[in-house]
Design an enzyme around this catalytic site. Structure first.
Site: not given
Ligand SMILES: *Cc1c(COP(=O)(O)O)cnc(C)c1O
Length: 359
Positions: A103, A172, A196
């Site tokens: 990511w 992030d 998550k």
């Molecule tokens: C799951 C995840 C994403 C992606 O999220 P989407 O909603 O599918 O775009 C981005 N960054 C991290 C760290 C993630 O775990």
């Protein structure tokens, strides 16, 4: 349900049972007013109350002290990969990106569409099995440094982030927000997809320090402009009312436990599962012990046949969602906030008791 299922999916992830029960009740009748939460107008007083309470809880749990604008946006992590540089990175400016996993690398590639996104440090050559070194001597001209503290696919995590002084740090936090106390207020901006550690898919929490926020670096459509969302009081468009409501229920549940309590439980869960893997003849965790994530436990079978048999064993035991990411293979147990200690115990026991020869 006759067979209890333990779910370790990487996202959308397990939600706490009380959150699901309250969300289910609100679908039929929200706060006894006869409307379903699915029908609630996004400009109603009732929804504004939901939003205000959710924002207050984010502010309180993260210790933000009112210094941040809080937004609930759609488009997931991917849209934040684009909105961040679209707003903050002029085409002739530089930003630093720490390349610690899948990511993180996608955020970097997206930023390159807008300006000079530099790799400040990378663990790609180590196949992301460890964290990259924290970057040193960064150019003072960087607009910001982007970091992904928990690497969801590879299973590495920074427990704490170094102080970057006057260089704005943007994180992030999609796969570890609220999983531990952090110095959230030390960040200039952070974002986290809900699916998550915070709620269902469909909404992303974005928090921007008021003194970091600025007019966008280029002309943007209103939805992509953070300032436009702030100017609209966080309600620029029809917000995803139900996902935000579920996040509110989750935030209340987190507040009752406290982030210290949450960290304690998350540490216990991860310790049980890593210990079972490390003590097993049949499995191994490829991640450097000091860099292991409390959220995503990545492990492999010693043989491909072991993996096939363990997958079947887990199905029979009611343990679901353990497949590794399609790019990584093997197994990944996601132990997010919504996964209970009992579920982690069940998984640890399964790893401990598994014997390929008896299947
Ligand atoms: C799951 C995840 C994403 C992606 O999220 P989407 O909603 O599918 O775009 C981005 N960054 C991290 C760290 C993630 O775990």
């Amino acid at each position: 349900m006759d067979q209890p299922v333990s779910y370790f999916g990487a996202g959308p992830a397990k939600l706490p049972q009380p959150v699901l029960q309250q969300a289910a009740a609100a679908i039929l009748n929200f706060e006894e007013n006869g409307l379903s939460i699915l029908e609630l107008p996004h400009r109603s007083r009732a929804f504004k109350n939901i939003l205000e309470e959710a924002n207050a809880l984010v502010n309180e749990l993260c210790g933000l002290d009112g210094a941040f604008e809080i937004l609930w946006l759609q488009g997931g992590g991917r849209l934040q990969f684009a909105m961040l540089p679209a707003n903050f990175l002029g085409h002739d400016q530089q930003a630093g990106y720490i390349d610690s996993g899948h990511w993180a690398a996608e955020a970097l590639d997206t930023a390159r569409l807008y300006g000079a996104a530099l790799v400040s440090s990378s663990a790609k050559a180590q196949h992301y099995r460890q964290l990259p070194a924290w970057p040193q001597n960064l150019p003072a001209s960087l607009r910001y440094l982007h970091v992904t503290p928990n690497n969801t696919i590879y299973g590495t995590q920074w427990a704490a982030l170094p102080d970057t002084g006057s260089l704005p740090l943007v994180a992030d936090l999609s796969s570890d927000i609220f999983s531990r106390p952090r110095h959230y207020a030390g960040l200039s901006m952070f974002y986290a997809v809900a699916q998550k550690n915070l709620g269902p898919a469909g909404v992303t929490l974005v928090a921007i320090r008021k003194d970091f926020l600025q007019r966008p670096a280029r002309a943007l459509p209103p939805y992509l402009d953070y300032c436009a969302h702030v100017a609209a009081g966080g309600i620029l468009n029809t917000l995803p009312v139900f996902p935000i409501y579920v996040c509110l229920l989750y935030l209340r549940w987190l507040k009752a436990r406290g982030l210290e309590g949450q960290l304690l439980e998350n540490s216990q869960k991860a310790a049980l599962v890593y210990e079972a893997i490390d003590n097993s003849r049949y499995f191994r965790c490829p991640i450097a012990p000091a860099d292991r994530s409390l959220m995503n436990v990545v492990f492999r079978g010693e043989e491909p046949e072991t993996e096939r048999l363990f997958a079947a064993y887990c199905r029979a035991e009611g343990l679901q969602g353990l497949e590794g990411h399609r790019s990584a293979g093997g197994f990944r147990a996601s132990l997010y906030n919504g996964v209970s200690l009992q579920e982690a115990q069940k998984l640890a026991l399964a790893i401990q008791n598994f014997k390929p020869e008896t299947i």
